[in-house]
Design a protein around this motif. Structure first.
Motif, short mmCIF file in Angstrom:
data_model
loop_
_atom_site.label_atom_id
_atom_site.label_comp_id
_atom_site.label_asym_id
_atom_site.label_seq_id
_atom_site.Cartn_x
_atom_site.Cartn_y
_atom_site.Cartn_z
N VAL A 195 4.73 2.66 -16.03
CA VAL A 195 3.17 2.41 -15.76
C VAL A 195 2.52 3.85 -15.67
CG1 VAL A 195 1.37 1.60 -14.26
CG2 VAL A 195 3.56 0.17 -14.35
N ASP A 196 1.42 3.99 -16.25
CA ASP A 196 0.66 5.36 -16.24
C ASP A 196 -0.40 5.27 -15.09
OD1 ASP A 196 1.73 5.77 -18.56
OD2 ASP A 196 -0.19 5.68 -20.02
N LEU A 197 -0.26 6.47 -14.49
CA LEU A 197 -1.34 6.86 -13.37
C LEU A 197 -1.87 7.68 -13.94
CD1 LEU A 197 -2.67 6.71 -10.56
CD2 LEU A 197 -0.82 8.17 -9.79
N ILE A 198 -3.28 7.59 -14.10
CA ILE A 198 -4.26 8.59 -14.92
C ILE A 198 -5.16 9.03 -13.73
CG2 ILE A 198 -5.94 8.94 -16.74
CD1 ILE A 198 -4.75 6.78 -18.27
N ILE A 199 -5.13 10.16 -13.30
CA ILE A 199 -5.91 10.60 -12.04
C ILE A 199 -7.23 10.62 -12.63
CG2 ILE A 199 -6.13 12.42 -10.54
CD1 ILE A 199 -3.08 13.23 -10.81
N GLY A 200 -8.34 10.14 -11.72
CA GLY A 200 -9.71 10.23 -11.96
C GLY A 200 -10.49 11.43 -11.47
N THR A 201 -11.50 11.61 -11.61
CA THR A 201 -12.61 12.62 -11.15
C THR A 201 -12.89 12.47 -9.77
OG1 THR A 201 -14.53 11.37 -11.92
CG2 THR A 201 -13.72 13.08 -13.40
N ALA A 202 -12.73 11.27 -9.15
CA ALA A 202 -12.92 11.09 -7.74
C ALA A 202 -11.59 11.21 -6.81
CB ALA A 202 -13.43 9.64 -7.46
N PHE A 203 -10.59 11.51 -7.68
CA PHE A 203 -9.45 11.60 -6.87
C PHE A 203 -9.31 12.86 -5.93
CE2 PHE A 203 -5.14 13.66 -6.34
CZ PHE A 203 -4.33 12.39 -6.26
N LYS A 204 -8.79 12.69 -4.61
CA LYS A 204 -8.68 13.67 -3.49
C LYS A 204 -7.26 13.78 -3.40
CE LYS A 204 -13.37 12.95 -1.61
NZ LYS A 204 -14.24 12.96 -0.36
N ALA A 205 -6.66 12.63 -3.15
CA ALA A 205 -5.17 12.63 -2.53
C ALA A 205 -4.34 11.29 -2.48
CB ALA A 205 -4.83 13.24 -1.09
N LEU A 206 -3.14 11.16 -2.67
CA LEU A 206 -2.77 9.78 -2.73
C LEU A 206 -3.13 9.32 -0.97
CD1 LEU A 206 0.76 10.34 -4.06
CD2 LEU A 206 -1.16 9.19 -5.16
N SER A 207 -2.86 7.74 -1.00
CA SER A 207 -2.81 7.57 0.46
C SER A 207 -2.11 8.12 1.51
CB SER A 207 -2.79 6.07 0.43
OG SER A 207 -3.91 5.35 -0.36
N PRO A 208 -2.49 8.11 2.66
CA PRO A 208 -1.16 8.78 3.75
C PRO A 208 0.01 7.95 3.61
CG PRO A 208 -3.37 8.65 4.63
CD PRO A 208 -3.58 8.10 3.26
N LYS A 209 0.97 8.63 3.68
CA LYS A 209 2.41 7.85 3.56
C LYS A 209 2.64 6.62 4.43
CE LYS A 209 7.35 8.55 2.98
NZ LYS A 209 7.77 7.40 3.82
N ALA A 210 1.95 6.83 5.75
CA ALA A 210 2.12 5.79 6.55
C ALA A 210 1.38 4.61 6.21
CB ALA A 210 1.77 6.29 8.30
N THR A 211 0.05 4.69 5.68
CA THR A 211 -0.63 3.77 5.29
C THR A 211 -0.17 3.05 4.17
OG1 THR A 211 -2.59 4.98 6.12
CG2 THR A 211 -2.98 3.27 4.37
N ALA A 212 0.48 3.97 2.99
CA ALA A 212 1.30 3.35 1.83
C ALA A 212 2.29 2.43 2.24
CB ALA A 212 1.44 4.30 0.95
N ASP A 213 3.17 3.03 3.35
CA ASP A 213 4.34 2.20 3.57
C ASP A 213 3.88 0.57 4.35
OD1 ASP A 213 5.93 4.07 2.80
OD2 ASP A 213 6.24 4.86 4.53
N ALA A 214 2.80 0.80 5.14
CA ALA A 214 2.40 -0.45 5.58
C ALA A 214 2.00 -1.16 4.66
CB ALA A 214 1.43 -0.02 6.72
N ALA A 215 1.22 -1.04 3.83
CA ALA A 215 0.99 -1.61 2.56
C ALA A 215 2.11 -2.30 1.94
CB ALA A 215 -0.12 -1.02 1.37
N LEU A 216 3.04 -1.71 1.43
CA LEU A 216 4.19 -2.15 0.89
C LEU A 216 4.96 -3.09 1.62
CD1 LEU A 216 6.01 1.32 -0.54
CD2 LEU A 216 5.13 -0.85 -1.94
N VAL A 217 5.01 -3.05 2.98
CA VAL A 217 5.44 -4.03 3.77
C VAL A 217 4.62 -5.30 3.61
CG1 VAL A 217 6.00 -4.80 6.33
CG2 VAL A 217 6.77 -2.15 5.27
#
Length: 209
Positions: A175-197
């Motif tokens: 899968v390609d992740l193409i970073i766009g002009t509005a990109f600032k940072a990835l989601s915080p790790k805690a938030t991303a981990d909760a979303a994965l759960v």
């Protein structure tokens, strides 16, 4: 001639005593019989109507009982996560190519390093292809084969809020992740981990009866 002697009998026949013959109308008995029959019919119709009402109301109660019994027999359907095929892939099973479509330097390398720390497999890193370079207005674009919509997009999407998805003609699983002009940072790790759960615990399907 007595006043009780019928006219024309010349006194030949006389009525004596206290009992006199009573003259009845010829149709009186027939009327009594018809009235009795009509009363029986009316009473029968009223009784039949009462039985019908009793059946209706008693039938409603039976229906409720039957419905309640069926609901008691209902069993919850298995959730999509009950089978291995329905489970989304783990981050280590998703290979991500990171491309930078912005004028800012170093975003692709920094983002790829962070995704690697979070357990994703990293493929290619570089600038975005000409078709997407400086043409991704949002935070990012996830690009992959149609099969990616079944899990890979959702898993990678937990790491970048606001990312959009698009499929292409590739047949590989990366899968390609193409970073766009509005990109600032990835989601915080805690938030991303909760979303994965949450992604691995889908809501149960409606019960099947």
């Amino acid at each position: 001639m007595s006043m009780l002697t019928p006219p024309g009998m010349g006194g030949k026949y006389r009525i004596t005593g206290d009992v006199y013959p009573r003259m009845r109308r010829p149709h009186r008995r027939r009327r009594i019989v018809l009235a009795s029959v009509a009363a029986v019919v009316v009473l029968g119709a009223a009784g039949w109507g009462t039985l019908q009402l009793v059946d209706v109301f008693s039938g409603g109660d039976d229906t409720k009982k039957t419905t309640a019994g069926k609901q008691a027999d209902c069993k919850p359907a298995p959730t999509p996560s009950a089978t291995a095929a329905a489970k989304p892939p783990k981050p280590a099973q998703v290979t991500v190519n990171v491309y930078n479509a912005t004028p800012r330097k170093g975003l692709a390398k920094a983002t790829a390093d962070e995704l690697k720390k979070r357990g994703f497999a990293i493929g290619k890193i570089g600038n975005a292809p000409a078709a997407y370079d400086k043409k991704v207005p949002g935070a990012g674009l996830l690009l992959g084969a149609p099969t990616a919509t079944k899990g890979s997009f959702a898993v990678l999407g937990t790491q970048l809020a606001g990312a959009t998805t698009k499929v292409d003609a590739r047949t590989t699983a990366d899968v390609d992740l193409i970073i766009g002009t509005a990109f600032k940072a990835l989601s915080p790790k805690a938030t991303a981990d909760a979303a994965l759960v949450a992604l691995n615990k889908p809501k149960p399907a409606p019960a099947r009866c």
